[in-house]
Design an enzyme around this catalytic site. Structure first.
Site, mmCIF file in Angstrom:
data_model
loop_
_atom_site.group_PDB
_atom_site.id
_atom_site.type_symbol
_atom_site.label_atom_id
_atom_site.label_comp_id
_atom_site.label_asym_id
_atom_site.label_seq_id
_atom_site.Cartn_x
_atom_site.Cartn_y
_atom_site.Cartn_z
ATOM 1 N N ASP A 1 0.804 -1.220 0.000
ATOM 2 C CA ASP A 1 0.000 0.000 0.000
ATOM 3 C C ASP A 1 0.835 1.266 0.000
ATOM 4 O OD1 ASP A 1 -2.613 -0.872 -0.019
ATOM 5 O OD2 ASP A 1 -2.695 -1.172 2.148
HETATM 6 C C1 GLC Z 1 -1.414 -3.802 5.505
HETATM 7 C C2 GLC Z 1 -2.674 -3.831 4.678
HETATM 8 C C3 GLC Z 1 -2.519 -4.715 3.465
HETATM 9 C C4 GLC Z 1 -1.268 -4.349 2.723
HETATM 10 C C5 GLC Z 1 -0.050 -4.373 3.629
HETATM 11 C C6 GLC Z 1 1.194 -3.919 2.958
HETATM 12 O O1 GLC Z 1 -1.241 -5.044 6.105
HETATM 13 O O2 GLC Z 1 -3.758 -4.306 5.432
HETATM 14 O O3 GLC Z 1 -3.629 -4.593 2.625
HETATM 15 O O4 GLC Z 1 -1.128 -5.253 1.670
HETATM 16 O O5 GLC Z 1 -0.282 -3.526 4.730
HETATM 17 O O6 GLC Z 1 1.162 -2.542 2.663
HETATM 18 C C1 GLC Z 2 -0.398 2.498 5.912
HETATM 19 C C2 GLC Z 2 0.359 1.295 6.412
HETATM 20 C C3 GLC Z 2 0.093 0.084 5.575
HETATM 21 C C4 GLC Z 2 -1.386 -0.105 5.408
HETATM 22 C C5 GLC Z 2 -2.024 1.182 4.857
HETATM 23 C C6 GLC Z 2 -3.510 1.049 4.673
HETATM 24 O O1 GLC Z 2 0.059 2.875 4.685
HETATM 25 O O2 GLC Z 2 1.742 1.532 6.417
HETATM 26 O O3 GLC Z 2 0.678 -1.034 6.161
HETATM 27 O O4 GLC Z 2 -1.610 -1.151 4.533
HETATM 28 O O5 GLC Z 2 -1.761 2.220 5.741
HETATM 29 O O6 GLC Z 2 -4.164 1.059 5.885
#
Ligand code: GLC
Ligand code: GLC
Length: 813
Positions: free
Chosen positions: A487
């Protein structure tokens, strides 16, 4: 090295983690409830409850990230002479003579002893009930008669957990309660549109109560020294506005050796609109009375508890391993499966790192989560797949998140995460392989929940694959969109404004060349699955069409996605390499190594082996594999959030445990059992538990999302425990790839990948209407089953053909 103090230990026989010191390095929590009514509970009884949705139906209040940490919960105050104490130590923190918290499967038992009195509380949510039971047992272990004053305590939340914390100009005037006998009803907003209320009951006569927080606590006091308790005198307060609470006051006399049970019940009720009131302003309590009547004696509660234990027995009886290694067996048989179920139930919504107000269910997260428990309750996985697919758009894209109560896609975050669609294949294939239920493919499923837009689920799968094919970039690799699984790799974001969300800001995307090698690998893996599925259901043309697309993707990766020693991570907006030796920082990333090795792209040319070696060389450290290396030391406008984190945390070179299993599966497919195992053991909680309770900080019985990486200030420190895709991936990896018991359309495939030290082990696996007892003799081999004997007869190949009934299997490697 810091001294590693121990705060508890595993009790495998009872399937419990036993905490023996209340001052854990962070609250160590458990989850209660399995379907509608849920609670979080810490080892000092902190936490809160909600019905279905942690944002919209919050029952009790919680303050996050507070000082002191974890303040507020279901508290019992015992006043014994001048001493006031709590069975869970908090909030009074009176030193106890004995303390123990046992977190078990959907229950928690907290026991404290002080001055010859033992107080033990069993907390659980009975199956199919909208209530939390708190069975308190008080026992006089002294030689004298004890006159105790007992106060219970719960603080109501005014339902919407977000506005509860924001809109005080309204909230301080809306609170309403009713008191009837030993039951305190919370009915704020019930007079208008709400058709639900909550109550807190005890199955004993009370000698007083309080429902107004300030009256009970005292405005300048704390939970540690409420006025009413300190003085041993309830105020019988009626809340009108301000902050309603529920506290019972009971005087208890205990003879030496005598013990008494009290059943406290925190319940939630919904009424039909036209049956809300029994008299003007008086709520209809019929359903509350019924709920109470079912749980108002020790006997009834004990039976409900037995049913809950039997439920968990059954769930944990489906896959059971005996390897002789306790640390492995307890994770496989108990905690990993338990964490998968909790994560499925809560998605990412409510933990001590997620407030429950911010996020709904993730499209990709939920699809991955269901792989962790589909063997246990397939009908719930089936429903979840339909719910998820219903938030898809006609072009195959989808909402990134949806709210569990409404099942609607979340407009604030929207769509555009280009990995999302592929995960629907991943989840659906796992479901069909487990159940053999192909009929799910014919279910009619709408787009964006719009009635009239329904097409079959199979059609949803098809457009999911097509969404990737229709969104290729200049290297014929998938365009990344807002982000792929990571993300925080926001290649079309370009933000200098700290008030912009990295996830939803796309300042420029027109003309983007940003492509993802992670999606490329994911597409190949799920594409192969999709092709096999199409063949299975006789759609040979569609299988051929997709096979061609998969082949083309493989070629594109080999041509444009290989950096010499590892797979590239991405191309940025301008078409420049990310995750390449040419880069100054973050030369190598884990996600593309994981997915491209799982996809076995270029294995024949040695690419897979080189990539796996590079993971060991550049990503691995004592606590697991970091996400990228070297860490970013500065913010890169073209990359977004990933470079916003300090070195070694989260997506910037943290050990983001979720993706370690991808590489481990890559290792397993390549037959490198020693390497697979050593990566696996590094992030396996039971191994970490033994070594690093203080450093690790968070619960030692479950995986956390992130462990600080080698570039961090304190490598090895865990964060974001409990709700993480790591749970499902750890399960998928160990159950199917390491221990090698893999459900398939026509039976169970046996294909372990083990360290050469592995000894003979046995897996009991219930599968559809069959039950297999599978014994595997590794004989020092890391991979390769030579022979399988099914019920005394050798079979060809490695798939045990499915047939109902009991079977005995011997596999020799
Ligand atoms: C969090 C989010 C997931 C994402 C991951 C890596 O665990 O829930 O959707 O893939 O971060 O950014
Ligand atoms: C932030 C976190 C990531 C998560 C995203 C969405 O970017 O670092 O891990 O997946 O939020 O909630």
């Amino acid at each position: 090295m810091e001294q590693q103090k121990r705060y508890g230990h595993f009790d495998d026989q009872h399937r419990e983690y036993v905490i023996t010191d209340p001052q854990t390095p962070w609250p160590w929590i458990n989850y209660l409830g399995n379907e509608d009514f849920f609670s979080l509970i810490s080892n000092t009884a902190g936490g809160y409850s909600f019905y279905k949705d942690a944002k919209f139906r919050r029952i009790t209040r919680y303050r996050y990230n507070n000082v002191p940490m974890d303040n507020g919960g279901r508290y019992f105050y015992i006043k014994d002479g001048e001493t006031v104490w709590n069975p869970g130590w908090k909030p009074c923190k009176t030193p106890l003579d004995f303390y123990e918290c046992r977190h078990g499967m959907s229950y928690t038992r907290i026991t404290g002893r002080k001055n010859g009195v033992e107080a033990s509380v069993l907390f659980f949510v009975p199956l199919k009930k909208w209530a939390e039971v708190q069975k308190l047992t008080l026992k006089n272990e002294s030689q004298e008669v004890k006159q105790l004053k007992l106060f219970s305590f719960e603080e109501w939340c005014l339902w919407n957990a977000a506005t509860d914390m924001e809109n005080f100009q309204r909230n301080f005037s809306t609170g309403e309660v009713e008191i009837e006998g030993s039951t305190i009803y919370h009915k704020t907003e019930y007079r208008e549109r709400r058709n639900h209320y909550a109550f807190y009951h005890v199955n004993a006569e009370i000698q007083g109560f309080d429902t107004d927080r300030e009256t009970f606590v005292g405005l300048y006091n704390e939970f540690a020294n409420p006025d009413a308790v300190m003085e041993g005198r309830p105020r019988n307060s009626h809340a009108h506005g301000w902050s309603p609470i529920a506290s019972h006051y009971i005087e208890v006399t205990l003879q030496p050796g005598e013990s008494k049970d009290f059943v406290f019940l925190l319940g939630y009720i919904e009424n039909e609109q036209d049956e809300k009131f029994e008299a003007p302003q008086v709520i209809n309590k019929k359903k509350a009375h019924d709920l109470i009547a079912g749980l108002d004696t020790t006997d009834k509660v004990d039976r409900a508890f037995d049913m809950l234990c039997a439920y968990w027995d059954a769930l944990l009886n489906i896959y059971k391993v005996r390897t002789g290694n306790d640390k492995l067996d307890r994770m496989v048989n108990i905690w990993n499966q338990y964490q998968c179920m909790v994560t499925f139930n809560f998605s990412r919504s409510a933990s001590f790192f997620e407030s429950g107000v911010g996020r709904g269910m993730g499209f990709r997260d939920s699809n991955q989560d269901l792989v962790g428990f589909v063997h246990q309750i397939p009908p719930r996985a089936r429903q979840r797949i339909i719910d998820i697919a219903s938030t898809q758009f006609p072009d195959g894209g989808c909402y990134h998140q949806y709210q569990p109560l409404t099942k609607r896609g979340n407009n604030d975050i929207g769509g555009g995460f280009n990995d999302d669609p592929c995960w629907l294949i991943f989840g659906t294939v796992a479901y069909i392989k487990e159940t053999g239920d192909f009929s799910i493919l014919d279910e009619m499923v709408p787009f964006d929940n719009q009635p009239g837009s329904e097409v079959t689920l199979f059609e949803h799968l098809k457009i999911s694959m097509d969404h990737v094919i229709n969104n290729l970039g200049p290297h014929m690799l998938p365009l990344i969109g807002r982000a792929d699984w990571n993300d925080c790799l926001n290649l079309n974001c370009f933000s200098w404004d700290p008030n912009e969300s990295f996830q939803t800001t796309e300042n420029v995307s027109e003309g983007t060349k940003a492509e993802s090698l992670m999606i490329a690998g994911l597409f190949v893996v799920t594409g192969k699955d999709y092709v096999a599925l199409c063949k299975k259901i006789g759609k040979t043309d569609e299988a051929a069409r997709m096979q061609a697309a998969v082949d083309a993707m493989i070629e594109a990766v080999k041509k444009h996605g290989w950096d010499g020693e590892w797979y590239l991570r991405a191309y940025d907006f301008y078409g420049r390499k990310i995750g390449s030796n040419e880069c100054d920082e973050a030369k190598i990333f884990i996600e593309s190594q994981g997915w491209c090795t799982m996809a076995e792209i270029g294995a024949e040319d040695g690419l897979v082996a080189k990539s796996l070696d590079s993971c060991k060389k550049y990503l691995e450290c004592e606590h697991g594999m970091v996400l990228n290396n070297p860490a970013f030391t500065k913010y890169i406008y073209e990359y977004g959030e990933i470079s916003s984190y300090p070195e070694g945390y989260k997506e910037n070179a943290g050990i983001f445990c979720h993706n370690n299993p991808w590489v481990i599966i890559g290792e397993c497919l390549a037959g490198r059992g020693n390497d697979a195992w050593s990566h696996y053991a590094k992030i396996l909680p039971s191994y970490v538990e033994e070594k690093y309770q203080t450093l690790h900080k968070v619960e030692p019985y479950v995986n956390c999302q992130m462990v600080a990486g080698k570039d961090a200030f304190r490598p090895g420190e865990g964060k974001n425990s409990w709700l993480t895709g790591t749970a499902a991936w750890m399960w998928y990896t160990v159950s199917e790839f390491i221990l090698g018991i893999k459900p398939d359309y026509d039976g169970i495939r046996i294909d372990p990948c083990l360290p050469e030290t592995a000894k003979t082990y046995t897996v009991q696996r219930k599968f559809r209407e069959a039950e297999y007892e599978i014994t595997i003799h590794p004989n020092g081999a890391q991979k390769g089953v030579k022979q399988i004997i099914l019920d005394g007869q050798p079979i060809d190949g490695t798939v045990i053909p499915y047939s109902p009934g009991k079977h005995v299997v011997e596999a020799t490697m």
